[in-house]
Design an enzyme around this catalytic site. Structure first.
Site, PDB file in Angstrom:
ATOM      1  N   ASP A   1      35.786  39.472  38.802  1.00 15.89           N
ATOM      2  CA  ASP A   1      35.030  40.118  37.717  1.00 15.89           C
ATOM      3  C   ASP A   1      33.970  41.101  38.221  1.00 15.89           C
ATOM      4  O   ASP A   1      32.774  40.937  37.942  1.00 15.89           O
ATOM      5  CB  ASP A   1      34.333  39.058  36.837  1.00 15.89           C
ATOM      6  CG  ASP A   1      35.312  38.160  36.107  1.00 15.89           C
ATOM      7  OD1 ASP A   1      36.461  38.588  35.867  1.00 15.89           O
ATOM      8  OD2 ASP A   1      34.933  37.027  35.772  1.00 15.89           O
TER       9      ASP A   1
ATOM     10  N   GLU B   1      40.206  38.817  26.882  1.00 12.97           N
ATOM     11  CA  GLU B   1      38.815  38.663  27.319  1.00 12.97           C
ATOM     12  C   GLU B   1      38.405  39.856  28.176  1.00 12.97           C
ATOM     13  O   GLU B   1      39.176  40.793  28.364  1.00 12.97           O
ATOM     14  CB  GLU B   1      38.637  37.348  28.088  1.00 12.97           C
ATOM     15  CG  GLU B   1      39.532  37.204  29.306  1.00 12.97           C
ATOM     16  CD  GLU B   1      39.463  35.814  29.943  1.00 12.97           C
ATOM     17  OE1 GLU B   1      38.741  34.931  29.441  1.00 12.97           O
ATOM     18  OE2 GLU B   1      40.127  35.615  30.977  1.00 12.97           O
TER      19      GLU B   1
END
Ligand SMILES: *[C@@H]1O[C@H](CO)[C@@H](O)[C@H](O)[C@H]1NC(C)=O
Ligand SMILES: *[C@@H]1O[C@H](CO)[C@@H](O)[C@H](O)[C@H]1NC(C)=O
Ligand SMILES: *[C@@H]1O[C@H](CO)[C@@H](O)[C@H](O)[C@H]1NC(C)=O
Length: 323
Positions: free
Chosen positions: A33, A200
């Site tokens: 991420d 997401e």
């Protein structure tokens, strides 16, 4: 059947012919991420990522060499919630005199979550002040999950797009400065009603007259122990809208709130499961950069082996493609 087979073979040929590989990365290239921003004062690239209480790495070029500097929030978050020592999915923006770092406090598969914020004038290790919750939080039974934040400033207002699984992606207006919600309720911007609602990691990027909503679709993690069926691993999708709040549609005109999404980057060759992405306008090259984490199948499928990847985006035709 026969024609369909030929057509499929043709499509496979086309996708192989246009296989996109991540640009090179040297130094500390294992990440999950990532969030990348270029410091305006000296042009240093800062890369934030999940783990090490939001790990900070720096480089003078996107290609590296990347050097790990330490943790942004070394004491853990002041948000009193499970996961406060294991912060996820950073997002960093420059607003006024500060850089704002948004982070998620949660545990895997749980809706007991909150989006927190810290700020710094320089982004260096040791300069971050944790301000705690933005007011975006959720618990079991909430409509959404309060993780994977992304801030965008537009028309003098601030908006946070966020969410993961459950009812997928939501957005809410933020106050100024963007450390708290403005007061109105979050609204949904993307939803895939089939399967596990696996959307997401959103990011909204403005280009020309459109807002582009990028998101990760599919299963993110644990590929070494439990690999999803082919095509259900992470991939990077996009929808667009002329309005920040939507409605967002894909290149085929399908609503992003009913399963739409055009794939920008999916598995190909040794690149597997790209996602957790971000997009930014690189002031050095003058190009738009898509960055993400991915599995290099020649290295390994474990979460700790995920690599930092990036590519220049091509906006020709009004939809982003990996150049
Ligand atoms: C969000 O946090 C506030 C204050 O900490 C709390 O009162 C509220 O119940 C929380 N909401 C949810 C949905 O968890
Ligand atoms: C929606 O979810 C289904 C089931 O997981 C998946 O096959 C499909 O590709 C998803 N749609 C998008 C646009 O990712
Ligand atoms: C961008 O895409 C267009 C259309 O496919 C192509 O003609 C052009 O060469 C691409 N530009 C770059 C810099 O790759």
């Amino acid at each position: 059947m026969h024609l369909l087979g030929l057509f499929t073979a043709f499509l496979i040929f086309i996708s192989l012919a246009s296989a996109a590989h991540p640009a090179s990365c040297s130094g500390a290239c294992n990440v999950h991420d990532p969030a990348v921003i270029r410091r305006t004062s000296d042009g240093t690239y800062f890369r934030f990522s999940t783990g090490n209480r939001i790990q900070i790495a720096t480089a003078s070029s996107l290609a590296g060499p990347w050097t790990i500097q330490g943790s942004a929030i070394p004491a853990g978050s002041i948000i009193d919630l499970d996961g406060q020592d294991n912060l996820w999915a950073p997002d960093v923006s420059n607003v006024g005199d500060y850089y704002y770092l948004y982070y998620s406090v949660s545990t895997f598969g749980s809706q007991n979550s909150a989006i927190g914020v810290a700020r710094s004038r320089t982004m260096d290790v040791g300069t971050w002040t944790d301000l705690g919750s933005t007011g975006i939080n959720s618990s079991t039974g909430s409509a959404y999950n309060s993780i994977d934040a992304n801030l965008i400033a537009t028309g003098g207002n601030y908006y946070m797009t966020f969410g993961s699984f459950w009812n997928d992606l939501y957005q809410v207006q933020m106050a100024n400065p963007p450390v708290k919600i403005a007061g109105s309720s979050p609204y949904q911007v993307a939803f895939n009603s089939t399967g596990a609602h696996a959307i997401e990691g959103s990011i909204v990027f403005k280009h020309s007259r459109y807002f582009y909503l990028f998101f990760s679709s599919g299963t993110c993690c644990g590929y070494d122990s439990n690999r999803p069926s082919a095509g259900n691993e992470y991939r990077i999708n996009v929808c667009r809208s002329t309005s920040i709040a939507g409605p967002y549609v894909d290149a085929a005109g399908r609503s992003c709130k009913s399963g739409g999404g055009t794939t920008v980057l999916g598995s190909q060759d040794w690149l597997y499961g790209p996602g957790g992405q971000g997009v930014f306008a690189d002031s050095k090259s003058g190009r738009t950069i898509l960055y993400y984490h991915y599995v290099d199948t020649r290295i390994g499928y474990a979460d700790g082996q995920k690599r930092f990847g990036w590519n220049v985006l091509n906006w020709s035709g009004g939809w982003p493609t990996v150049a």
